[in-house]
Design an enzyme around this catalytic site. Sequence first.
Site, PDB file in Angstrom:
ATOM      1  N   ASP A  15      -1.461   7.290  -3.487  1.00  0.00           N
ATOM      2  CA  ASP A  15      -0.070   6.913  -3.292  1.00  0.00           C
ATOM      3  C   ASP A  15       0.265   5.572  -3.932  1.00  0.00           C
ATOM      4  OD1 ASP A  15       2.537   7.262  -1.662  1.00  0.00           O
ATOM      5  OD2 ASP A  15       1.834   5.293  -1.002  1.00  0.00           O
ATOM      6  N   GLU A  35      -0.230   8.898  -8.149  1.00  0.00           N
ATOM      7  CA  GLU A  35       1.225   8.806  -8.200  1.00  0.00           C
ATOM      8  C   GLU A  35       1.529   7.609  -9.097  1.00  0.00           C
ATOM      9  OE1 GLU A  35       5.092   8.595  -5.221  1.00  0.00           O
ATOM     10  OE2 GLU A  35       3.307   7.430  -4.732  1.00  0.00           O
TER      11      GLU A  35
END
Length: 563
Positions: free
Chosen positions: A205, A262
């Site tokens: 993330d 990401e």
Amino acid sequence: MPKMEKNRHAWWKEAVIYQVYPKSFYDSNNDGIGDIQGIIAKLPYLQELGITMIWVSPFYQSPMADNGYDIADYYAVNPDFGDMQDVENLIACAKEHGIQVMIDLVINHTSDEHPWFTQALAQPQSKYRDYYIFKPAINDAPPNNWRSIFGGSAWEKVAGEACYYLHTFHRKQPDLNWENPALREEIYAMITWWLEKGIAGFRVDAITFIKKDQDYGSLPADGIDGLVSIKWKSRNRPGIEVFLNELKERTFQRFGCVTVGEAPGVPLADYGQFIGPQGYFDMIFDFHAADIDVENGSEWFRRRDWTVKEFKQALFASQQAFIASGWGTTFIENHDQPRALSKLIRDPVFQNETGAKALAAMYFFMHGTPFIYQGQELGMKNFNRTRIEQFDDISSIDNYHRALTEGFTSAQALEFINQRSRDNSRTPFPWAKTINGGFNSGAQPWLEFTHRDFEINAEEQRHRSDSVFHFYQRLIQLRNLEYPEVLIYGNFSPLETHSDDIVAYARHTDNQRLISITNMSNTPLSYVIPVGEVLLNNYDSIDSNLKPYQTIIIKECVTNEQV
């Protein structure tokens, strides 16, 4: 399973990954919140669909300020979701169904309730103060004019001290100080602990935010609040390669795991650094097409009147960058995106199963590992909320108030949020046309449903052969069982079309050529259909024109010279 060289066949290239948002998937104990046992209960459904891996969004101990992306303990499970034994059972049970488990790795920040941060506040002289980013006040004001991703200053005042701490996202998500080697060692030990439990890998993330410009300087304001987006000084900044290489070498490289970064803010030209032969990750998410509806992927009230031509160009540019560099991802939805059917098809008449199938076939066979977000395989759409109080997502609430500050009316602001809210994809999953859509046995869910009629539900679609569910099932069969060499490892070639509203491309090897053709408009369009076997069609027939939102997959009759 040993990891292959990146330029050869690899198990993670052959995966079809299904993202589970555990809070909204299935509530097994009827407390209003989905849980790990709920995921286990629905593994037969996922196996029937045909996916080979699940990516489970955060289930760690968390105060849930950002729905689990604010972690208070990396080694514990939030009681709302179950316990560590449930997670271990999920890994084992999923394996029995031929499904691997990938989890979220959130290492740009923690919760402000993490013991590291609470000790950093309680003991300013302790080692934990340097685990985060604290800076002195300047003239009794924040250290600079950076705006957090969720709005307002990126700096939060420390009570009783003339200093602030940095939070790229919510104030309850203080950023970790990656400049500190001791902090990095803690992160590596935690990652290793999870890999030794048997997970297949991580979706990493917000990883491009871990390096901040060390001058911590202000920039010219980009909003009437006098602030500037933090991304210009903290996203994909020079020096991040040192951290990412070390992260890979100390953790991922030692295991046969898959990593999906990401990676917003990474130019296409730099993809080789991220996914090349020596890249930091196996795959990354690219957002150039996913954020086509907002200006520079910024605030949701900065809308763009995008065209299919622009969308297609963004898709194909990303494809070419993936191919030139290594391996990529293909997706149209996730937990941070609205429903694709509502975003990418603007004519409400075709926000239906025809449109859902068109979008599915359009993206699924591109070069890379496909991702399906829960409910996407049913053709779920956005909701329509009438009050801001109905929203849970902190980003939605921030964008609503930012829009008001920028001069929009409350009605306009609410329209922007309905279109783009992350809550759109986080509503409880409709399993059947029963009480609470079968999400549980009647308890009030943590978030309102998209619709309360539950006409769209998994049970009905599983038993209807022409449903969106069975269309996705067929896509997976074609890719993974019938034509893996061409649809997974074959070359990718965009095809010229007479209309900008047609998305067409070929996947081909030395002796096979499959064509994907999708009309992304609400009008019939002329297209010369290649001669060959029709493998998939979301209409009952093929005419001289492509019907509105018609999608066709054709196995073309070719010679070696034509390929």
